[in-house]
Design a protein around this motif. Structure first.
Motif, mmCIF file in Angstrom:
data_model
loop_
_atom_site.group_PDB
_atom_site.id
_atom_site.type_symbol
_atom_site.label_atom_id
_atom_site.label_comp_id
_atom_site.label_asym_id
_atom_site.label_seq_id
_atom_site.Cartn_x
_atom_site.Cartn_y
_atom_site.Cartn_z
ATOM 1 N N GLY B 218 0.795 -1.226 0.000
ATOM 2 C CA GLY B 218 0.000 0.000 0.000
ATOM 3 C C GLY B 218 0.824 1.271 0.000
ATOM 4 N N THR B 219 2.149 1.139 -0.204
ATOM 5 C CA THR B 219 3.013 2.319 -0.172
ATOM 6 C C THR B 219 3.830 2.482 -1.458
ATOM 7 O OG1 THR B 219 4.842 1.107 0.856
ATOM 8 C CG2 THR B 219 3.261 2.128 2.344
ATOM 9 N N GLY B 220 3.420 1.803 -2.518
ATOM 10 C CA GLY B 220 4.116 1.972 -3.793
ATOM 11 C C GLY B 220 5.252 1.006 -4.020
ATOM 12 N N MET B 221 5.348 -0.022 -3.194
ATOM 13 C CA MET B 221 6.496 -0.916 -3.256
ATOM 14 C C MET B 221 6.321 -2.122 -4.166
ATOM 15 S SD MET B 221 8.170 -1.674 0.378
ATOM 16 C CE MET B 221 8.111 -3.416 0.008
ATOM 17 N N CYS B 222 5.099 -2.607 -4.312
ATOM 18 C CA CYS B 222 4.971 -3.909 -4.973
ATOM 19 C C CYS B 222 4.356 -3.849 -6.360
ATOM 20 C CB CYS B 222 4.212 -4.891 -4.085
ATOM 21 S SG CYS B 222 2.436 -4.689 -4.069
ATOM 22 N N GLY B 223 3.480 -2.905 -6.598
ATOM 23 C CA GLY B 223 2.879 -2.818 -7.935
ATOM 24 C C GLY B 223 1.727 -3.776 -8.163
ATOM 25 N N ALA B 224 1.280 -4.481 -7.122
ATOM 26 C CA ALA B 224 0.138 -5.392 -7.271
ATOM 27 C C ALA B 224 -1.099 -4.633 -7.733
ATOM 28 C CB ALA B 224 -0.155 -6.092 -5.945
ATOM 29 N N ARG B 226 -1.484 -2.170 -9.745
ATOM 30 C CA ARG B 226 -1.384 -1.304 -10.926
ATOM 31 C C ARG B 226 -2.612 -1.418 -11.838
ATOM 32 N NH1 ARG B 226 1.979 -5.607 -11.518
ATOM 33 N NH2 ARG B 226 2.348 -6.446 -13.602
ATOM 34 N N VAL B 227 -2.960 -0.278 -12.371
ATOM 35 C CA VAL B 227 -4.118 -0.150 -13.252
ATOM 36 C C VAL B 227 -3.681 0.685 -14.448
ATOM 37 C CG1 VAL B 227 -5.896 -0.318 -11.482
ATOM 38 C CG2 VAL B 227 -4.864 1.906 -11.951
ATOM 39 N N GLU B 228 -4.521 0.681 -15.481
ATOM 40 C CA GLU B 228 -4.241 1.529 -16.629
ATOM 41 C C GLU B 228 -5.230 2.673 -16.647
ATOM 42 O OE1 GLU B 228 -2.573 -1.577 -19.691
ATOM 43 O OE2 GLU B 228 -4.081 -0.284 -20.637
ATOM 44 N N THR B 233 0.255 3.206 -16.997
ATOM 45 C CA THR B 233 0.201 2.381 -15.795
ATOM 46 C C THR B 233 0.310 3.269 -14.560
ATOM 47 O OG1 THR B 233 1.153 0.473 -16.906
ATOM 48 C CG2 THR B 233 1.370 0.543 -14.507
ATOM 49 N N PHE B 235 -0.209 3.288 -10.074
ATOM 50 C CA PHE B 235 -0.378 2.490 -8.859
ATOM 51 C C PHE B 235 -1.544 3.091 -8.059
ATOM 52 C CE2 PHE B 235 4.265 0.818 -8.201
ATOM 53 C CZ PHE B 235 4.218 0.246 -9.460
ATOM 54 N N VAL B 238 -0.515 4.763 -4.447
ATOM 55 C CA VAL B 238 0.151 6.057 -4.304
ATOM 56 C C VAL B 238 -0.335 7.111 -5.304
ATOM 57 C CG1 VAL B 238 2.250 5.301 -3.138
ATOM 58 C CG2 VAL B 238 2.145 5.187 -5.618
#
Lengths: 478, 283
Positions: B218-224, B226-228, B233, B235, B238
């Motif tokens: 939830g802090t921009g670390m993983c990218g799970a 991501r949306v378009e 792309t 996140f 964030v």
């Protein structure tokens, strides 16, 4: 001292065919006999070069000498005099390019296995009771450390020993940073990390978990609310993607996500732990750094039938530690050099069904000094994979910079800081580790944390350089 | 640990918990979310902030029990504690005086729409709200929404309460009626937000949606998450959670929300097996 040449003691390891399906530690550590034998190889140099090669200047010959004399407690104390996290460093430091590269023995034979001895002593201490070293009397000063990773924990531990009040703010629910979320259990068991974090805590460091600085508080607010200094050690956690078509398909992970699910959240124990993880039948991992090795070896252990590393340069340019690359190959990871993905292919349900790649050849050296890969036109081919993990590196997370006017950043998103002191352009704010250098090693981050702690201590005591920022040009002139 | 200080059952599967978290309450703003872990071995899940009380130092969460984690959360009562509670995360809603605005909440999405509608009202907007749910049992906070709205329309899909319609029906009528709606907020299931956006598109009214994608840190670390959006792309954690609904690639979002469907079913089945009484609470 025996005169005959003693060979470097090999570290016992789990056999590749066995370990590729379990998450237990690969390297098993020296036995007592092996450690004592290896310790005898140290020449006890008067001017030890190995110490110069260590970013935190561990008293290497001294602790090895104590170990050789079976004075284990003293060996541990000597080791921890400079290193707050020795069981971690003994496992994940690239000793081959640091201390061991400087070992005098390395000129003629193999260097002393300093890392393995460090691990042995640290593990001995953990099993026999950790002793809290004496601390300086309280200074009355308070320091906020942002991020409980290698840089932050090192800085916090040293500051506590200098007598300062230290509070570490960590965004995640567990301290350790990349040691917890990034490096897998089979390379760095989490109980080892927890024990060393506990040691830092025992020095009097207060840990506040689930605190996202930049959101819940800004750096300026911390300074206004009574902290005399702030150290930023938030690392480089922002994953990079390639920007190729299909990268958002289901089944494409960033290495950060894949490893965080597995390591921090323990998805490999699902459903005992609640966080799920997917693993493909055939997995492609893009990149060849240590993170790519960790991701590919994790995919194997989760049950992937085939794991392919896709790397655009050649074997000579592989950035991963040699040992980790060899471990991956031994375990059956298939490596494709001079190959670069151009598109992730999806099926009708939005899942990965393949990876379109293009062959490369090496051209002239680029800015990094490595020969630049040049695509070969018409060489595209499709790899049959159902999962892709992007391990392309990471950048500093911009979140900590929210409402932090005065902190200067480079175009790479790293923060501008003095290399020797860690001072940023913002007064009373220091920084160190990946947030300054971009993604690097655990030990270089620890070295930066240590140097910053020394400078913070001097500055807060009114010693050292009290002029906050000196432009590099001015330094040269003086 | 984060103590639960109050609980309210808004509907058989919709629960409200008030959590003591003074620092988060102090900074929380409409549109933001928190990440929680219910118990030690739990997963990190994002929940949008439904309300906050800076003086009391509490944050209110409303959730629908759908999977193992939310079912477990639904067993918690005052005196219990949450293992982790992190926030406020994401960017806050851009609150200003736009003139007339339309706030649409669907199902459990009524909760996060409430503080936005309230802030918009306080900023001087004329607030028209639509809240809707599949059926009467899933509706809540009608009174609170009425309190911050100049007009309120209530709908149910099955007609068991209010008007029998999807929220897009009154949305279209309001836009056609000549109301000078300057901006729309819509929070609810992805499919609802998609159709609210499609409905408003011909009227060229900017439509803000709050995306609920899968997250880990939830802090921009993983990218799970991501949306378009607009072909780029982003996140959700964030860069969002609010985005322009006309620019969101909805099909991709919905595909990515389904990644762990099998695991979610497995975890839920196991939870029900181990906790038979929990099954009893379901209707």
């Amino acid at each position: 001292m025996p005169k005959e040449r003693i060979p470097r003691q090999e570290m016992p390891r789990q056999a590749p065919e066995e370990r590729r399906r379990n998450f237990e530690e690969v390297a098993l550590g020296y036995t007592l006999e092996q450690a004592l034998t290896e310790a005898q190889r140290c020449l006890q140099c008067k001017k030890p070069q190995c110490v110069e090669g260590c970013p935190v200047q561990v008293r290497i010959p001294e602790f090895i000498g104590a170990l050789r004399d079976k004075e284990f407690r003293r060996a541990a104390d000597l080791l921890k005099d400079k290193n707050n996290l020795p069981a971690i460093c003994g496992r994940v430091c690239p000793q081959e390019t640091q201390c061991e590269a400087r070992c005098v023995l390395a000129r003629k034979e193999e260097p002393v296995a300093i890392g393995r001895l460090e691990r042995f002593v640290a593990d001995w201490e953990r099993q026999n009771g950790v002793r809290v070293p004496p601390k300086a009397p309280p200074s009355g000063k308070r320091v906020a450390v942002i991020g409980a990773g290698p840089a932050g924990l090192t800085c916090a531990g040293d500051l506590a020993r200098y007598g300062h009040g230290v509070t570490v703010f960590e965004a995640l629910h567990a301290p350790g940073g990349v040691l917890m979320y990034g490096i897998p259990e089979f390379r760095l068991p989490k109980d080892v990390v927890e024990a060393e974090v506990e040691y830092v805590r025992s020095l009097g460091v207060e840990l506040r978990l689930n605190w996202v600085i930049g959101k819940i508080k800004s750096v300026h607010e911390l300074l206004e609310e009574g902290f005399d200094a702030v150290f930023l050690g938030t690392g480089a956690g922002l994953p990079m993607f390639m920007g190729i078509p299909g990268e958002n398909l289901s089944g494409v992970y960033s290495a950060n996500e894949f490893l965080t699910r597995n390591n921090l959240m323990k998805a490999y124990l699902f459903p005992e732990y609640d966080t799920p993880i997917k693993v493909g039948r055939k997995v492609a991992v893009v990149g060849a750094g240590n993170v790519a090795m960790d991701a590919s070896r994790t995919a194997l252990r989760l049950g992937a039938e085939e794991v392919h590393i896709v790397y655009r340069r050649s074997r000579a340019e592989v950035p991963a530690r040699k040992e980790e690359f060899e471990n991956a190959e031994e375990e059956g990871v298939i490596v494709h050099f001079l190959t670069n993905p151009v598109e992730v292919l999806g099926n009708e349900k939005g899942w990965v069904r393949g990876l379109r790649c293009q062959r490369q050849e090496l051209g002239e050296p680029d800015a990094s000094g490595r020969r630049r890969p040049v695509p070969i036109p018409g060489s595209e081919f499709d790899m049959d994979v159902d999962m892709v993990i992007m391990a392309l590196g990471t950048r500093p997370n911009p979140m900590v910079f929210t409402q932090s006017a005065g902190l200067e950043r480079t175009r790479h998103g790293t923060v501008v800081a003095d290399e020797n002191t860690g001072r940023t352009k913002l007064e009373r704010v220091w920084a160190g580790g990946d947030i300054v250098t971009g993604a690097a090693t655990v030990i270089s981050a620890m070295g930066a944390g240590k140097r910053a702690a020394a400078d913070i201590d001097a500055y807060l005591r009114g010693e050292g350089n009290q002029v906050w920022w000196v432009e590099p040009a001015a330094t040269a002139a003086s | 640990m984060y103590p639960i200080v109050a609980r309210q059952d808004l509907a058989p599967v919709t629960k409200l918990l008030v959590i003591e978290a003074p620092e988060v309450a102090c900074k929380a703003q409409p549109g933001q979310f928190v990440i929680i872990i219910v118990e030690e071995h739990g997963e990190r899940i994002p929940l949008t902030i439904a309300d906050y009380d800076r003086r009391a130092g509490t944050v209110t969460l409303i959730f629908q029990e759908v999977g193992k984690t939310t079912r477990l959360l639904g067993t918690k009562k005052p005196g219990d504690e949450l293992f982790a509670f992190t926030g406020p995360l994401g960017l806050p809603t851009e609150i200003e005086n736009y003139g007339t605005v339309l706030c649409i909440g669907g199902g459990v999405g009524i909760a996060p729409v409430f503080p936005i509608a309230r802030a918009l009202k306080e900023a001087g907007n004329r607030v028209i709200s639509i809240i809707g749910a599949r059926t009467k049992d899933l509706l809540f906070w009608e009174d609170r929404m009425r309190g911050v709205s100049d007009e309120l329309v209530v709908t149910t899909d099955d007609g068991s309460y209010g008007r029998k319609a999807l929220v897009t029906v009154p949305e279209k009528e309001i836009l056609e009626s000549g109301e000078p709606v300057k901006r729309i907020w819509a929070i609810g299931p992805a499919i609802m937000m998609k159709f609210v956006s499609l409905t408003s598109r011909p009227f060229e009214v900017k439509t803000i949606v709050s995306l609920n994608s899968i997250m880990v840190d939830g802090t921009g670390m993983c990218g799970a998450c991501r949306v378009e959006v607009g072909g780029k792309t982003r996140f959700v954690c964030v860069d969002g959670p609010e985005f322009d609904g006309h620019e969101v690639n909805w099909d991709l979002l919905m595909e990515r929300q389904r990644i762990y469907l099998d695991e979610e079913k497995r975890a839920l089945a196991r939870f029900e097996e181990m906790c038979p009484s929990c099954r009893g609470e379901q209707h």
